[in-house]
Design a protein around this motif. Structure first.
Motif, short mmCIF file in Angstrom:
data_model
loop_
_atom_site.label_atom_id
_atom_site.label_comp_id
_atom_site.label_asym_id
_atom_site.label_seq_id
_atom_site.Cartn_x
_atom_site.Cartn_y
_atom_site.Cartn_z
N ALA A 90 0.83 -1.21 0.00
CA ALA A 90 0.00 0.00 0.00
C ALA A 90 0.87 1.26 0.00
O ALA A 90 0.51 2.26 -0.63
N ALA A 91 2.01 1.23 0.70
CA ALA A 91 2.92 2.38 0.70
C ALA A 91 3.45 2.66 -0.70
O ALA A 91 3.55 3.82 -1.12
N VAL A 92 3.77 1.61 -1.43
CA VAL A 92 4.23 1.78 -2.80
C VAL A 92 3.12 2.39 -3.66
O VAL A 92 3.35 3.32 -4.44
N ILE A 93 1.90 1.89 -3.49
CA ILE A 93 0.77 2.41 -4.26
C ILE A 93 0.50 3.87 -3.90
O ILE A 93 0.27 4.71 -4.78
N VAL A 94 0.54 4.20 -2.61
CA VAL A 94 0.34 5.58 -2.17
C VAL A 94 1.40 6.48 -2.78
O VAL A 94 1.11 7.59 -3.26
N ALA A 95 2.65 6.03 -2.79
CA ALA A 95 3.73 6.83 -3.36
C ALA A 95 3.51 7.07 -4.85
O ALA A 95 3.71 8.19 -5.35
N VAL A 96 3.07 6.05 -5.57
CA VAL A 96 2.82 6.20 -7.01
C VAL A 96 1.65 7.15 -7.25
O VAL A 96 1.73 8.05 -8.11
N VAL A 97 0.58 7.00 -6.48
CA VAL A 97 -0.59 7.87 -6.65
C VAL A 97 -0.24 9.31 -6.27
O VAL A 97 -0.62 10.26 -6.97
N ALA A 98 0.50 9.49 -5.19
CA ALA A 98 0.89 10.84 -4.76
C ALA A 98 1.79 11.50 -5.80
O ALA A 98 1.65 12.69 -6.07
#
Length: 113
Positions: A90-98
């Motif tokens: 989820a942290a990787v996904i959040v970083a990509v979305v951000a």
């Protein structure tokens, strides 16, 4: 007598369908709540500020939960490691979305798409 039997069967069918629908809705709400928690923990794990909203955080958490569960299941890991992997994904996904949010032009900010 036949009418009462049909009415009774119709009521039973409606109750079963209602229970299934309520179960699905409650399960979706549970996934959203868990996704929000995992997404929030993922945002806390990242340094700095992420310019995404609660919906993107929840969606990232849900995606992280599902992907983390698949990865942990494939590797035959326990519940704690599954939780940690879900937060990491989820942290990787959040970083990509951000990062995508930072690059997207906003109305009235003077940038051209």
């Amino acid at each position: 007598m036949g009418f009462l039997l049909i009415l009774l069967l119709a009521v039973i069918v409606l109750l079963v369908i209602g229970a299934v629908v309520v179960g699905v809705v409650l399960k979706l709400l549970w996934w959203a709540l868990i996704g929000l928690v995992i997404g929030a923990l993922a945002r806390l794990a990242l340094p700095g500020r992420q310019p995404i909203g609660a919906l993107a955080t929840s969606a990232s958490g849900i995606a992280g939960s599902l992907l983390g569960g698949i990865i942990a299941h494939a590797a035959d890991l326990g519940g704690l490691l599954q939780f940690l992997i879900a937060i990491g994904v989820a942290a990787v996904i959040v970083a990509v979305v951000a990062r995508g949010e930072q690059r997207a032009p906003r109305a009235g900010d003077g940038r051209v798409a």
